[in-house]
Motif scaffolding. Sequence first.
Motif, short mmCIF file in Angstrom:
data_model
loop_
_atom_site.label_atom_id
_atom_site.label_comp_id
_atom_site.label_asym_id
_atom_site.label_seq_id
_atom_site.Cartn_x
_atom_site.Cartn_y
_atom_site.Cartn_z
N ILE A 264 0.85 -1.20 0.00
CA ILE A 264 0.00 0.00 0.00
C ILE A 264 0.88 1.24 0.00
N ILE A 265 0.62 2.12 -0.96
CA ILE A 265 1.35 3.38 -1.09
C ILE A 265 0.34 4.53 -1.03
N GLU A 266 0.54 5.42 -0.08
CA GLU A 266 -0.31 6.61 0.05
C GLU A 266 0.36 7.78 -0.67
N TYR A 267 -0.41 8.47 -1.51
CA TYR A 267 0.15 9.57 -2.28
C TYR A 267 -0.92 10.63 -2.48
N THR A 268 -0.49 11.87 -2.51
CA THR A 268 -1.40 12.99 -2.75
C THR A 268 -1.05 13.64 -4.08
N VAL A 269 -2.03 13.66 -4.98
CA VAL A 269 -1.85 14.30 -6.27
C VAL A 269 -1.94 15.81 -6.07
N ARG A 270 -0.86 16.50 -6.40
CA ARG A 270 -0.81 17.95 -6.20
C ARG A 270 -0.83 18.62 -7.57
N VAL A 271 -1.84 19.47 -7.75
CA VAL A 271 -2.01 20.13 -9.05
C VAL A 271 -1.54 21.58 -9.03
N HIS A 272 -1.28 22.16 -7.86
CA HIS A 272 -0.87 23.56 -7.78
C HIS A 272 0.61 23.71 -7.47
N ALA A 273 1.38 22.60 -7.55
CA ALA A 273 2.81 22.66 -7.28
C ALA A 273 3.62 22.68 -8.56
N GLY A 274 2.99 23.00 -9.67
CA GLY A 274 3.69 23.02 -10.95
C GLY A 274 3.18 21.91 -11.86
N ASP A 275 3.77 21.84 -13.06
CA ASP A 275 3.35 20.83 -14.02
C ASP A 275 3.76 19.41 -13.62
N PHE A 276 4.76 19.28 -12.78
CA PHE A 276 5.25 17.95 -12.40
C PHE A 276 5.51 17.92 -10.90
N HIS A 277 5.07 16.84 -10.27
CA HIS A 277 5.31 16.67 -8.84
C HIS A 277 5.62 15.21 -8.58
N MET A 278 6.65 14.96 -7.77
CA MET A 278 7.05 13.59 -7.43
C MET A 278 7.03 13.42 -5.93
N ALA A 279 6.73 12.17 -5.51
CA ALA A 279 6.70 11.87 -4.08
C ALA A 279 8.08 12.07 -3.47
N GLN A 280 8.10 12.38 -2.22
CA GLN A 280 9.36 12.66 -1.54
C GLN A 280 10.22 11.41 -1.43
N TYR A 281 9.59 10.24 -1.33
CA TYR A 281 10.32 8.98 -1.15
C TYR A 281 10.00 8.03 -2.30
N ALA A 282 10.96 7.17 -2.61
CA ALA A 282 10.74 6.02 -3.48
C ALA A 282 10.57 4.78 -2.60
N PHE A 283 10.00 3.73 -3.17
CA PHE A 283 9.66 2.54 -2.39
C PHE A 283 10.42 1.35 -2.98
N ASP A 284 11.21 0.68 -2.15
CA ASP A 284 12.00 -0.47 -2.57
C ASP A 284 11.29 -1.75 -2.13
N VAL A 285 11.15 -2.67 -3.10
CA VAL A 285 10.49 -3.96 -2.84
C VAL A 285 11.43 -5.07 -3.33
N GLU A 286 11.54 -6.11 -2.54
CA GLU A 286 12.37 -7.26 -2.91
C GLU A 286 11.56 -8.20 -3.81
N VAL A 287 12.09 -8.48 -5.01
CA VAL A 287 11.42 -9.36 -5.97
C VAL A 287 12.38 -10.47 -6.39
N GLU A 288 11.84 -11.48 -7.07
CA GLU A 288 12.63 -12.60 -7.56
C GLU A 288 12.73 -12.51 -9.07
N VAL A 289 13.95 -12.53 -9.58
CA VAL A 289 14.21 -12.40 -11.01
C VAL A 289 14.87 -13.68 -11.50
N GLU A 290 14.38 -14.20 -12.61
CA GLU A 290 14.95 -15.42 -13.17
C GLU A 290 16.28 -15.10 -13.84
N GLU A 291 17.31 -15.87 -13.49
CA GLU A 291 18.62 -15.67 -14.08
C GLU A 291 18.68 -16.29 -15.46
N PRO A 292 19.50 -15.74 -16.35
CA PRO A 292 19.64 -16.35 -17.69
C PRO A 292 20.26 -17.72 -17.60
N SER A 293 20.15 -18.49 -18.71
CA SER A 293 20.67 -19.86 -18.75
C SER A 293 22.16 -19.86 -18.50
#
Length: 445
Positions: A264-293
């Motif tokens: 769950i990621i909580e975020y507020t869409v801000r329309v009066h902070a300019g044409d572009f707005h990004m969240a203060q933090y990024a979110f790191d998640v551990e995933v499993e990636v298949e290795e090549p042969s």
Amino acid sequence: MATPNVKRKRLVEKSLPPAIETYIPESRLFMQLQALERRLDTKIVRKRLEVQEALGKPVYKKRILRIFVSNLAANQTGAVGLDDMDEGRLGAAEAPSWTLRIEGRLLDPTGAATKTRTASHKFSEFVNSMVVELDRDPDLYSDNVVQWRRAAAEGDVDGFEVKRRGDEDVKAKIMLDIRTATDRFKVNSPLLRELLDIRGPISKAGFIMKLWQYIKFNNLQDSDDPDQIRCDTGLALALGSPVVSFTTLPQMLHAFMTRPDPLIIEYTVRVHAGDFHMAQYAFDVEVEVEEPSRQNIGPLANVQARHRELGQIESQLAQKMQDIHNARAKRDFLRGFADDPVAFVHRWIDNQTKDLEVIMGDRRHGLEAALAAIMAADSAAQELTADRQQVLEQETAKWLKESALYDESWADEAVFHYLSAKTQERISSSSSRPAEPARRVPTAE
């Protein structure tokens, strides 16, 4: 087109004759080496099967997926000039709007060089489903819930965008179901999580392994009946029974497993902070990636070359063994002649005479010859008594009566034709070989 005659390899005995150890004491080392080679071949075959099985299974490695949340704002009040706000240009396309963007990318492994980096993966590869809930007035906006689920025929993308109209800040709740290589579950019993030290989603096999380790560590297995588990106070309270059978354990644990909670990621869409707005933090998640042969990595890349080299060594070894067998036969032949030349020549002439009789068809019936040899040996060994001679004559008459079929007129002729055909085959096969230059033999004057 005629198929060329392919020379077939003749099977060669790769074990040394037992009697050769008397003449060559070092041959015992070779026999020990052969025994060691057989054991090594067994281990190599087993390891080769294990490696092939491991290469056939996908290998997954844990990586970090970094998720970014941002939004774009367009045609907001502060972004449009008063001179441009005429009735002809303000249409539906220029209404205030915003776009929510959810993106993600894999972080490169620590210390990975640029040339060794694996192929890029899309963000949607690691997401099973996504739900976005917008906190807006349902009376004014009906599309406040956005859902996405993975489809088999759908291509993977680097991110998702949700575009809506509005000129006010909006709170968004993003729920992501992260995809894993193996099905993982959440243990819904706090007591079991505490007993087994489970700190997050776990697979069913991992859940059972954790419980088995707890049973072995606390010695809960019944000594008289290993199939029964005598639960301690905490485990009995968690499972609801003081005695549990191993056969019912997997089904019992299934009741404690539920789907893991989404990210769950909580975020507020801000329309009066300019044409572009990004969240203060990024979110790191551990995933499993298949290795090549990994078939072409490490020592496995030279397996085929090693097999060809071993094949050449085996061919050389087979040739050496054939030379040893031929040398032994030649030595036995010459040793027999050197020990007793007269007896050797007599035996050799007898063998040649028998072969000639077989070829010409003049040899006596095998049964008659055997009986004659028995009679001669018996008379030479001891003096024949009347009773002994009568018994031998009765046995001879019995054998001759039972072999009367071979005394028919056609038997000798059939055997003669059979041996003649075999002789012709042998002569034709020898004549097909390249002829050796004839040697001059002095004639007797």
